[in-house]
Scaffold this motif. Structure first.
Motif, PDB file in Angstrom:
ATOM      1  N   GLU A  80       0.829  -1.208   0.000  1.00  0.00           N
ATOM      2  CA  GLU A  80       0.000   0.000   0.000  1.00  0.00           C
ATOM      3  C   GLU A  80       0.862   1.257   0.000  1.00  0.00           C
ATOM      4  O   GLU A  80       0.548   2.237  -0.678  1.00  0.00           O
ATOM      5  N   GLU A  81       1.928   1.241   0.783  1.00  0.00           N
ATOM      6  CA  GLU A  81       2.839   2.396   0.825  1.00  0.00           C
ATOM      7  C   GLU A  81       3.523   2.595  -0.524  1.00  0.00           C
ATOM      8  O   GLU A  81       3.697   3.730  -0.972  1.00  0.00           O
ATOM      9  N   GLN A  82       3.895   1.499  -1.177  1.00  0.00           N
ATOM     10  CA  GLN A  82       4.521   1.599  -2.491  1.00  0.00           C
ATOM     11  C   GLN A  82       3.549   2.143  -3.529  1.00  0.00           C
ATOM     12  O   GLN A  82       3.964   2.825  -4.472  1.00  0.00           O
ATOM     13  N   GLN A  83       2.268   1.845  -3.359  1.00  0.00           N
ATOM     14  CA  GLN A  83       1.269   2.368  -4.282  1.00  0.00           C
ATOM     15  C   GLN A  83       1.128   3.876  -4.132  1.00  0.00           C
ATOM     16  O   GLN A  83       0.887   4.580  -5.101  1.00  0.00           O
ATOM     17  N   ARG A  84       1.254   4.376  -2.916  1.00  0.00           N
ATOM     18  CA  ARG A  84       1.103   5.810  -2.655  1.00  0.00           C
ATOM     19  C   ARG A  84       2.406   6.558  -2.899  1.00  0.00           C
ATOM     20  O   ARG A  84       2.416   7.640  -3.465  1.00  0.00           O
ATOM     21  N   LEU A  85       3.524   5.979  -2.450  1.00  0.00           N
ATOM     22  CA  LEU A  85       4.835   6.632  -2.571  1.00  0.00           C
ATOM     23  C   LEU A  85       5.616   5.960  -3.692  1.00  0.00           C
ATOM     24  O   LEU A  85       6.093   4.832  -3.534  1.00  0.00           O
ATOM     25  N   ASP A  86       5.764   6.646  -4.803  1.00  0.00           N
ATOM     26  CA  ASP A  86       6.500   6.062  -5.915  1.00  0.00           C
ATOM     27  C   ASP A  86       7.996   5.990  -5.583  1.00  0.00           C
ATOM     28  O   ASP A  86       8.438   6.415  -4.514  1.00  0.00           O
ATOM     29  N   VAL A  87       8.764   5.434  -6.487  1.00  0.00           N
ATOM     30  CA  VAL A  87      10.198   5.243  -6.264  1.00  0.00           C
ATOM     31  C   VAL A  87      10.889   6.576  -5.979  1.00  0.00           C
ATOM     32  O   VAL A  87      11.733   6.671  -5.085  1.00  0.00           O
ATOM     33  N   GLU A  88      10.517   7.610  -6.712  1.00  0.00           N
ATOM     34  CA  GLU A  88      11.117   8.927  -6.505  1.00  0.00           C
ATOM     35  C   GLU A  88      10.835   9.443  -5.093  1.00  0.00           C
ATOM     36  O   GLU A  88      11.729   9.970  -4.422  1.00  0.00           O
ATOM     37  N   SER A  89       9.629   9.264  -4.617  1.00  0.00           N
ATOM     38  CA  SER A  89       9.250   9.727  -3.281  1.00  0.00           C
ATOM     39  C   SER A  89       9.975   8.929  -2.197  1.00  0.00           C
ATOM     40  O   SER A  89      10.465   9.501  -1.222  1.00  0.00           O
ATOM     41  N   ARG A  90      10.057   7.619  -2.372  1.00  0.00           N
ATOM     42  CA  ARG A  90      10.775   6.793  -1.387  1.00  0.00           C
ATOM     43  C   ARG A  90      12.251   7.142  -1.375  1.00  0.00           C
ATOM     44  O   ARG A  90      12.881   7.204  -0.318  1.00  0.00           O
ATOM     45  N   GLY A  91      12.811   7.408  -2.540  1.00  0.00           N
ATOM     46  CA  GLY A  91      14.206   7.836  -2.616  1.00  0.00           C
ATOM     47  C   GLY A  91      14.417   9.179  -1.934  1.00  0.00           C
ATOM     48  O   GLY A  91      15.434   9.407  -1.266  1.00  0.00           O
ATOM     49  N   PHE A  92      13.447  10.080  -2.071  1.00  0.00           N
ATOM     50  CA  PHE A  92      13.544  11.386  -1.428  1.00  0.00           C
ATOM     51  C   PHE A  92      13.505  11.242   0.090  1.00  0.00           C
ATOM     52  O   PHE A  92      14.264  11.910   0.802  1.00  0.00           O
ATOM     53  N   LEU A 124       5.763  13.913  -5.614  1.00  0.00           N
ATOM     54  CA  LEU A 124       6.902  14.321  -4.786  1.00  0.00           C
ATOM     55  C   LEU A 124       6.678  15.683  -4.140  1.00  0.00           C
ATOM     56  O   LEU A 124       7.012  15.878  -2.974  1.00  0.00           O
ATOM     57  N   VAL A 125       6.095  16.614  -4.851  1.00  0.00           N
ATOM     58  CA  VAL A 125       5.841  17.940  -4.277  1.00  0.00           C
ATOM     59  C   VAL A 125       4.870  17.815  -3.099  1.00  0.00           C
ATOM     60  O   VAL A 125       5.065  18.458  -2.054  1.00  0.00           O
ATOM     61  N   ASP A 126       3.854  16.973  -3.229  1.00  0.00           N
ATOM     62  CA  ASP A 126       2.916  16.742  -2.130  1.00  0.00           C
ATOM     63  C   ASP A 126       3.656  16.169  -0.923  1.00  0.00           C
ATOM     64  O   ASP A 126       3.417  16.577   0.214  1.00  0.00           O
TER      65      ASP A 126
END
Length: 161
Positions: A80-92, A124-126
């Motif tokens: 579920e977290e991966q669905q909401r947070l894409d790779v770019e967001s998790r990397g950030f 990512l901005v969100d």
């Protein structure tokens, strides 16, 4: 709901020295700004839950993270977290931990709040705004808040390739 959170953060946090606002007065202001009752109540509940994260009694995972996280620990994300947070967001998020803007506890607080946002799309901005809101509400994280504010509002200088 996220639009209301952004509105509140930009208009109340940055423009008022007194943050204690009557909820009915705030609701009326948001209605005048064009927001709907249901979304207003969801946003206010989201903010209330953010404040409740200061006391981790009902969030045992925050105790676990605080007591056991090692600098070399890698956070594994649920489906579920991966669905909401894409790779770019998790990397950030990982980047923010590496530069000490977030620690394991504040990272978990951010993820907790991200997962409670009702939105079809989340970018990512969100995420940066959620991080800023969380850091603003955590005592002792003023420097991290300032660093995150710089990251949010920084604009690249020079030529982009």
């Amino acid at each position: 709901m996220f639009d209301i959170l952004m509105y509140l953060f930009e208009n109340l946090v940055h423009n008022q020295s007194e943050l204690m606002v009557d909820q009915d007065e705030l609701t009326d202001e948001l209605i005048r700004a064009g927001f709907h009752h249901d979304e207003i109540y969801k946003a206010l509940a989201w903010l209330e839950k953010l404040c409740e994260l200061q006391t981790t009694d009902d969030k045992p995972y925050l105790h676990y993270v605080k007591d056991t996280a090692e600098p070399t620990t890698t956070r594994m994300y649920t489906f579920e977290e991966q669905q909401r947070l894409d790779v770019e967001s998790r990397g950030f998020l990982m980047f923010l931990e590496q530069i000490n803007v977030l620690d394991a506890t504040t990272r978990e607080m951010v993820i907790d709040r991200v997962m409670e946002i009702e939105a079809n799309e989340f970018c990512l901005v969100d995420l940066k705004w959620v991080v800023l809101m969380v850091l603003f509400n955590v005592p002792g994280k003023e420097l991290a808040y300032e660093q995150m504010e710089e990251l949010l509002f920084e604009t690249p200088e020079g030529l982009l390739h």
